[in-house]
Write a protein that holds these residues in place. Sequence first.
Motif, PDB file in Angstrom:
ATOM      1  N   GLU A  57       0.829  -1.202   0.000  1.00  0.00           N
ATOM      2  CA  GLU A  57       0.000   0.000   0.000  1.00  0.00           C
ATOM      3  C   GLU A  57       0.867   1.257   0.000  1.00  0.00           C
ATOM      4  O   GLU A  57       0.558   2.225  -0.690  1.00  0.00           O
ATOM      5  CB  GLU A  57      -0.936   0.001   1.206  1.00  0.00           C
ATOM      6  CG  GLU A  57      -2.041  -1.018   1.125  1.00  0.00           C
ATOM      7  CD  GLU A  57      -2.925  -1.029   2.357  1.00  0.00           C
ATOM      8  OE1 GLU A  57      -2.995  -0.005   3.055  1.00  0.00           O
ATOM      9  OE2 GLU A  57      -3.536  -2.073   2.623  1.00  0.00           O
ATOM     10  N   GLU A  58       1.954   1.224   0.777  1.00  0.00           N
ATOM     11  CA  GLU A  58       2.859   2.377   0.829  1.00  0.00           C
ATOM     12  C   GLU A  58       3.515   2.601  -0.530  1.00  0.00           C
ATOM     13  O   GLU A  58       3.605   3.731  -1.000  1.00  0.00           O
ATOM     14  CB  GLU A  58       3.936   2.157   1.889  1.00  0.00           C
ATOM     15  CG  GLU A  58       4.912   3.318   2.004  1.00  0.00           C
ATOM     16  CD  GLU A  58       5.979   3.083   3.059  1.00  0.00           C
ATOM     17  OE1 GLU A  58       7.025   3.742   2.947  1.00  0.00           O
ATOM     18  OE2 GLU A  58       5.780   2.259   3.959  1.00  0.00           O
ATOM     19  N   GLN A  59       3.954   1.517  -1.164  1.00  0.00           N
ATOM     20  CA  GLN A  59       4.561   1.643  -2.491  1.00  0.00           C
ATOM     21  C   GLN A  59       3.562   2.181  -3.499  1.00  0.00           C
ATOM     22  O   GLN A  59       3.895   3.030  -4.323  1.00  0.00           O
ATOM     23  CB  GLN A  59       5.111   0.292  -2.950  1.00  0.00           C
ATOM     24  CG  GLN A  59       6.359  -0.115  -2.213  1.00  0.00           C
ATOM     25  CD  GLN A  59       6.881  -1.465  -2.672  1.00  0.00           C
ATOM     26  OE1 GLN A  59       6.217  -2.182  -3.418  1.00  0.00           O
ATOM     27  NE2 GLN A  59       8.062  -1.822  -2.216  1.00  0.00           N
ATOM     28  N   GLN A  60       2.331   1.710  -3.437  1.00  0.00           N
ATOM     29  CA  GLN A  60       1.302   2.184  -4.362  1.00  0.00           C
ATOM     30  C   GLN A  60       1.031   3.663  -4.143  1.00  0.00           C
ATOM     31  O   GLN A  60       0.881   4.418  -5.099  1.00  0.00           O
ATOM     32  CB  GLN A  60       0.009   1.366  -4.203  1.00  0.00           C
ATOM     33  CG  GLN A  60      -1.048   1.751  -5.208  1.00  0.00           C
ATOM     34  CD  GLN A  60      -0.625   1.497  -6.635  1.00  0.00           C
ATOM     35  OE1 GLN A  60      -0.129   0.427  -6.968  1.00  0.00           O
ATOM     36  NE2 GLN A  60      -0.808   2.475  -7.496  1.00  0.00           N
ATOM     37  N   GLU A  61       0.979   4.089  -2.894  1.00  0.00           N
ATOM     38  CA  GLU A  61       0.756   5.504  -2.592  1.00  0.00           C
ATOM     39  C   GLU A  61       1.902   6.359  -3.129  1.00  0.00           C
ATOM     40  O   GLU A  61       1.672   7.424  -3.705  1.00  0.00           O
ATOM     41  CB  GLU A  61       0.601   5.717  -1.082  1.00  0.00           C
ATOM     42  CG  GLU A  61       0.394   7.155  -0.687  1.00  0.00           C
ATOM     43  CD  GLU A  61      -0.851   7.814  -1.269  1.00  0.00           C
ATOM     44  OE1 GLU A  61      -0.829   9.037  -1.476  1.00  0.00           O
ATOM     45  OE2 GLU A  61      -1.843   7.096  -1.527  1.00  0.00           O
TER      46      GLU A  61
ATOM     47  N   ILE B 148       3.976  10.134  -7.188  1.00  0.00           N
ATOM     48  CA  ILE B 148       4.928  10.433  -8.265  1.00  0.00           C
ATOM     49  C   ILE B 148       4.176  10.759  -9.549  1.00  0.00           C
ATOM     50  O   ILE B 148       4.494  11.737 -10.238  1.00  0.00           O
ATOM     51  CB  ILE B 148       5.905   9.252  -8.471  1.00  0.00           C
ATOM     52  CG1 ILE B 148       6.848   9.149  -7.268  1.00  0.00           C
ATOM     53  CG2 ILE B 148       6.687   9.410  -9.768  1.00  0.00           C
ATOM     54  CD1 ILE B 148       7.663   7.858  -7.217  1.00  0.00           C
ATOM     55  N   MET B 149       3.178   9.976  -9.876  1.00  0.00           N
ATOM     56  CA  MET B 149       2.404  10.210 -11.093  1.00  0.00           C
ATOM     57  C   MET B 149       1.699  11.569 -11.045  1.00  0.00           C
ATOM     58  O   MET B 149       1.711  12.314 -12.029  1.00  0.00           O
ATOM     59  CB  MET B 149       1.376   9.093 -11.295  1.00  0.00           C
ATOM     60  CG  MET B 149       0.618   9.216 -12.590  1.00  0.00           C
ATOM     61  SD  MET B 149       1.655   9.049 -14.045  1.00  0.00           S
ATOM     62  CE  MET B 149       2.021   7.314 -13.961  1.00  0.00           C
ATOM     63  N   ARG B 150       1.113  11.910  -9.892  1.00  0.00           N
ATOM     64  CA  ARG B 150       0.430  13.205  -9.768  1.00  0.00           C
ATOM     65  C   ARG B 150       1.402  14.368  -9.964  1.00  0.00           C
ATOM     66  O   ARG B 150       1.092  15.327 -10.677  1.00  0.00           O
ATOM     67  CB  ARG B 150      -0.259  13.320  -8.409  1.00  0.00           C
ATOM     68  CG  ARG B 150      -1.555  12.535  -8.309  1.00  0.00           C
ATOM     69  CD  ARG B 150      -2.365  12.932  -7.096  1.00  0.00           C
ATOM     70  NE  ARG B 150      -1.694  12.666  -5.841  1.00  0.00           N
ATOM     71  CZ  ARG B 150      -1.761  11.530  -5.157  1.00  0.00           C
ATOM     72  NH1 ARG B 150      -2.484  10.528  -5.623  1.00  0.00           N
ATOM     73  NH2 ARG B 150      -1.127  11.386  -4.017  1.00  0.00           N
ATOM     74  N   TYR B 151       2.573  14.282  -9.328  1.00  0.00           N
ATOM     75  CA  TYR B 151       3.547  15.367  -9.460  1.00  0.00           C
ATOM     76  C   TYR B 151       4.113  15.442 -10.870  1.00  0.00           C
ATOM     77  O   TYR B 151       4.374  16.531 -11.381  1.00  0.00           O
ATOM     78  CB  TYR B 151       4.666  15.232  -8.423  1.00  0.00           C
ATOM     79  CG  TYR B 151       4.238  15.674  -7.046  1.00  0.00           C
ATOM     80  CD1 TYR B 151       3.969  17.014  -6.781  1.00  0.00           C
ATOM     81  CD2 TYR B 151       4.087  14.765  -6.010  1.00  0.00           C
ATOM     82  CE1 TYR B 151       3.571  17.432  -5.525  1.00  0.00           C
ATOM     83  CE2 TYR B 151       3.690  15.172  -4.742  1.00  0.00           C
ATOM     84  CZ  TYR B 151       3.433  16.508  -4.511  1.00  0.00           C
ATOM     85  OH  TYR B 151       3.036  16.924  -3.262  1.00  0.00           O
ATOM     86  N   ARG B 152       4.304  14.303 -11.522  1.00  0.00           N
ATOM     87  CA  ARG B 152       4.776  14.324 -12.914  1.00  0.00           C
ATOM     88  C   ARG B 152       3.741  14.977 -13.818  1.00  0.00           C
ATOM     89  O   ARG B 152       4.090  15.692 -14.758  1.00  0.00           O
ATOM     90  CB  ARG B 152       5.080  12.916 -13.391  1.00  0.00           C
ATOM     91  CG  ARG B 152       6.384  12.388 -12.867  1.00  0.00           C
ATOM     92  CD  ARG B 152       6.722  11.063 -13.481  1.00  0.00           C
ATOM     93  NE  ARG B 152       8.012  10.594 -13.018  1.00  0.00           N
ATOM     94  CZ  ARG B 152       8.379   9.324 -13.000  1.00  0.00           C
ATOM     95  NH1 ARG B 152       7.555   8.395 -13.433  1.00  0.00           N
ATOM     96  NH2 ARG B 152       9.570   8.979 -12.572  1.00  0.00           N
TER      97      ARG B 152
ATOM     98  N   GLU C 295      10.792   9.311  -5.608  1.00  0.00           N
ATOM     99  CA  GLU C 295      11.376   8.162  -6.289  1.00  0.00           C
ATOM    100  C   GLU C 295      12.437   7.506  -5.404  1.00  0.00           C
ATOM    101  O   GLU C 295      12.552   6.282  -5.374  1.00  0.00           O
ATOM    102  CB  GLU C 295      11.984   8.576  -7.622  1.00  0.00           C
ATOM    103  CG  GLU C 295      10.921   8.862  -8.673  1.00  0.00           C
ATOM    104  CD  GLU C 295      11.485   9.392  -9.974  1.00  0.00           C
ATOM    105  OE1 GLU C 295      12.602   9.965  -9.979  1.00  0.00           O
ATOM    106  OE2 GLU C 295      10.800   9.261 -10.995  1.00  0.00           O
ATOM    107  N   ALA C 296      13.213   8.314  -4.667  1.00  0.00           N
ATOM    108  CA  ALA C 296      14.211   7.768  -3.745  1.00  0.00           C
ATOM    109  C   ALA C 296      13.517   6.994  -2.627  1.00  0.00           C
ATOM    110  O   ALA C 296      13.976   5.912  -2.240  1.00  0.00           O
ATOM    111  CB  ALA C 296      15.073   8.876  -3.187  1.00  0.00           C
ATOM    112  N   ALA C 297      12.412   7.527  -2.121  1.00  0.00           N
ATOM    113  CA  ALA C 297      11.669   6.825  -1.070  1.00  0.00           C
ATOM    114  C   ALA C 297      11.087   5.517  -1.597  1.00  0.00           C
ATOM    115  O   ALA C 297      11.097   4.505  -0.896  1.00  0.00           O
ATOM    116  CB  ALA C 297      10.553   7.736  -0.532  1.00  0.00           C
TER     117      ALA C 297
END
Length: 50
Positions: A6-10, A15-19, A42-44
């Motif tokens: 879930e954390e990875q999906q969030e 990332i997608m929203r900011y891109r 992306e680092a996180a």
Amino acid sequence: MDDDGEEQQELEDQIMRYRMMERDVTDPLALGLLHDIVAELEAALQASNE
């Protein structure tokens, strides 16, 4: 383990929203800030995959 997924999906969603925001921004300062945010997310995401 499900929480990690879930954390990875969030993180991927963020990332997608900011891109998407990066594509619409014309202000160079805002673009730089968004780029930094994406790099940190992306680092996180990479750290959570290890």
